[in-house]
Design an enzyme around this catalytic site. Structure first.
Site, mmCIF file in Angstrom:
data_model
loop_
_atom_site.group_PDB
_atom_site.id
_atom_site.type_symbol
_atom_site.label_atom_id
_atom_site.label_comp_id
_atom_site.label_asym_id
_atom_site.label_seq_id
_atom_site.Cartn_x
_atom_site.Cartn_y
_atom_site.Cartn_z
ATOM 1 C CG ASP A 1 -2.127 0.831 1.092
ATOM 2 O OD1 ASP A 1 -2.125 1.723 0.242
ATOM 3 O OD2 ASP A 1 -3.088 0.611 1.847
ATOM 4 N N GLY B 1 -4.744 3.606 -8.301
ATOM 5 C CA GLY B 1 -4.892 3.945 -9.704
ATOM 6 C C GLY B 1 -4.012 5.079 -10.190
ATOM 7 C CG ASP C 1 -9.482 2.741 0.665
ATOM 8 O OD1 ASP C 1 -8.733 2.159 -0.145
ATOM 9 O OD2 ASP C 1 -9.107 3.103 1.796
#
Length: 641
Positions: A392, A434, A455
């Site tokens: 992440d 993205g 999210d």
């Protein structure tokens, strides 16, 4: 002719007796019941921005109005007695020229006004719409076709003028949770992926999903040397040392009958040949996750029978990390006292297990990241026995605040190289929302899947905005590398220890699962696995629907037709047929028409309803069906034999 004389008194009396016209009254939008607003992030605020600040557009402060966030929907009942809606709309100044939205005003299903794309820093637009005769007003904010990041949208100084009566906020539609998936028969049925990949020398673990009455005996003819199957669990384990493709015949037998199916095992450089299916801890527990939750999820995956439909991974998201030891090895915190024991437990169930980290110094929740410790961490994950890594972006943005294309790729290239040295296969899931059109280069940096969006939350606006926003990404997906529009939000979610039922309606949940299967998305259940009800199990155990996701061809669906709120998405399947979703994004049930020409087909075609697992017959030229509000009809189309 007789003349009539009117006295001043009689005229006054007549006027007094006539009904007095009602005086129009103006209502601020913020005075309505805002709990009925559906939106993709945060909560709507009266007289403030979505972040709770004063509403500011173009440097001007507005004392009244509604601060919301794309994607959002607000329904207002007017009873045909309204005169006008006015507002000033735009992206709130608090996002500093970020964000992009589209405001839309709809009356009884007809578009009355649309803003076009408004970006952060653009001049605000004034709205003035006549509402004569409109019974239901719908105010929506869309994400302008991209993600919803920073889409802080203000309906500033928004007012409804009523000729009489009051406007009333309308609660979202409540529907019965109708179970469509037929019960599994007692006879054996082999389910799940028909192809699986492994690298030479890596531990192999694959549980063949089989439904049917137990006890049951399973076998596999043609297993290559180095692999063996447990006859009771159907779990295939071992190690393949040489590259090659092996076609294995899996057989299942119980007192009710026999079943068999071919399984292709490809030992080579590519894993995740079909989209991963499993569970992730974030959407239910977030940072309240602990080892007990993870073990319970693994237990429930088996006890509920989900393992018999191909569900495989048990993934821990953020908040497991502590610091590092003297040698720089990452440590798990007190909630996860023994990671090796935990992975062994999950593997003993015939399941795989995943973990989470960040390329930055800290994770999203502020725990230890992998920055400058990538090889140590990858080796540690392998030693512990993990099979999946979600990586992440988060604090890496502090290392490179304005990344160009190469900078976006770099941290994932570093971790990919580190994972390649680990003594096992680890699915590599890129999570950077993205940025930089990751779908165009995610495979190039060795990603097995990559987030294409921000999210998800359990609202129609969020799920639909994300899912239907995947159009055009299909050419970048395929076996071993998949677009990821985020995790599933069905069942009991909550992002804390206090979970609650999803806010998606039953029809919206059918849309969610159908669309994600068509999109070849990783399917990661986000709910509390110990609270699986009949309806949620129905969503997750329909093998004909899941076969759309796990089809070996690995073609992601694309949008082939649209007409207002109706969209049709189609996906080629390995057997030459097509899986097609007819979606209704509108607010009322409607009729959808699927023309064979939109699929490049002609002649008579057979249609099968995949949710009901029912043949609907042969149709010439087109297929027509009713589709519920926010719902779907998912079918398989093939030439009539």
């Amino acid at each position: 002719m007789r003349k009539i004389k009117y006295t001043l008194f009689s005229v006054t009396l007549l006027l007094f007796l006539l009904p007095t016209p009602a005086k129009a009254e103006t209502f601020g939008l913020e005075t309505l019941d805002l709990q009925y607003i559906e939106q993709g992030w945060g909560e709507a605020h009266a007289n403030q921005s979505v972040d709770g600040h004063p509403m500011m557009l173009d440097g001007k402060r507005f004392e009244h109005g509604l601060g919301t966030h794309a994607n959002s929907t607000f329904r207002v009942a007017l009873g045909g007695k309204a005169e006008r809606f006015t507002a000033t709309v735009g992206v709130d100044d608090e996002v500093d020229k970020k964000g992009s939205v589209v405001f839309k005003v709809t009356g009884d299903g007809k578009t009355l006004w649309e803003s076009g794309v408004l970006r952060g820093g653009d001049p605000a637009k004034d709205v003035s719409v006549a509402l004569n005769g409109v019974k239901v007003l719908l105010l929506t904010v869309g994400d302008a076709g991209d993600d919803a990041n920073y889409d802080h949208a203000d309906w500033a100084d928004a007012k409804i003028v009523m000729a009489e009566g009051k406007p009333e906020a309308v609660a979202p539609v409540r529907e019965p949770a109708v179970v469509l998936t037929p019960k599994a028969t007692p006879k054996p049925r082999v389910n799940g992926a028909r192809v699986v990949g492994v690298r030479p020398g890596s531990p192999f673990l694959f549980t063949v999903p089989v439904t049917g009455e137990r006890p049951m005996t399973l076998s596999a003819a043609g297993l290559p040397a180095g692999l063996q199957m447990d006859a009771q669990s159907g779990c295939i384990t071992g190690v393949l040392k040489e590259k090659g493709t092996y076609v294995v015949t899996v057989r299942a037998r119980n007192q009710q009958g026999n079943a068999e199916r071919a399984l292709k095992i490809i030992c080579g450089d590519t894993i995740a040949l079909t989209p991963p299916m499993g569970w992730n801890s974030w959407n239910c527990f977030a940072c309240d996750v602990n080892e007990a939750n993870v073990r319970a999820a693994a237990d429930a995956m088996v006890a509920s029978g989900l393992i018999n439909h191909g569900w495989t991974y048990i993934n821990i998201d953020d908040c497991w990390e502590a610091g590092r030891d003297a040698d720089g090895k990452v440590l798990s915190n007190q909630k996860f006292p023994d990671m090796k024991a935990l992975t062994d437990y999950v593997h003993s169930k015939g399941l795989k297990i995943g973990l989470y980290s960040s390329p930055g110094p800290k994770t999203c929740a502020g725990h230890e990241g992998s920055y400058k410790h990538e090889e140590l961490d990858a080796r540690r994950y392998g030693e512990w026995g993990f099979d999946y890594l979600k990586y992440d972006w988060c604090s890496y943005g502090e290392i490179v605040p304005n990344p160009d294309h190469d900078a976006l790729m770099k941290p994932y290239q570093i971790m990919r190289a580190a994972l390649d040295k680990a003594p096992r296969d680890i699915v590599f899931s890129l999570c950077q929302y993205g940025m930089g059109n990751v779908w165009e280069w995610g495979a190039q940096v060795g990603g097995n899947c990559w987030r294409t969006t921000g999210d998800i939350t359990d609202t129609w606006s969020s799920m639909a905005g994300i899912g239907f926003g995947q159009a055009g990404h299909e050419k970048f997906a395929g076996p071993g590398h998949w677009n990821d529009p985020d995790m599933l939000v069905v069942g009991y979610v909550g992002w804390s220890a206090k979970v609650r039922p999803t806010r998606l309606t039953p029809s919206e949940q059918y849309t969610h699962i159908s669309l994600w299967c068509l999109l070849c998305s990783p399917l990661l259940i986000g709910c509390d696995m110990t609270k699986l009800d009949e309806f949620t199990l129905n969503l997750l155990t329909n093998d004909e629907v899941l076969d759309v996701s796990q089809d070996p061809l690995g073609r992601q669906a694309g949008r082939v037709a649209s007409d207002g709120s109706l969209e049709i998405w189609a996906k080629d399947l390995e057997d030459g047929s097509k899986a097609v979703g007819l979606f209704n994004r509108g607010e009322d049930q409607t009729t959808a028409t699927l023309k064979w020409s939109a699929l490049g087909l002609s002649g008579k075609q057979s249609v099968r309803d995949l949710w009901r697992q029912k043949d609907l017959g042969g149709f010439a030229d087109q297929f027509q069906t009713e589709v519920s509000r926010h719902g779907v009809v998912l079918v398989k189309v093939a030439p009539v034999k």
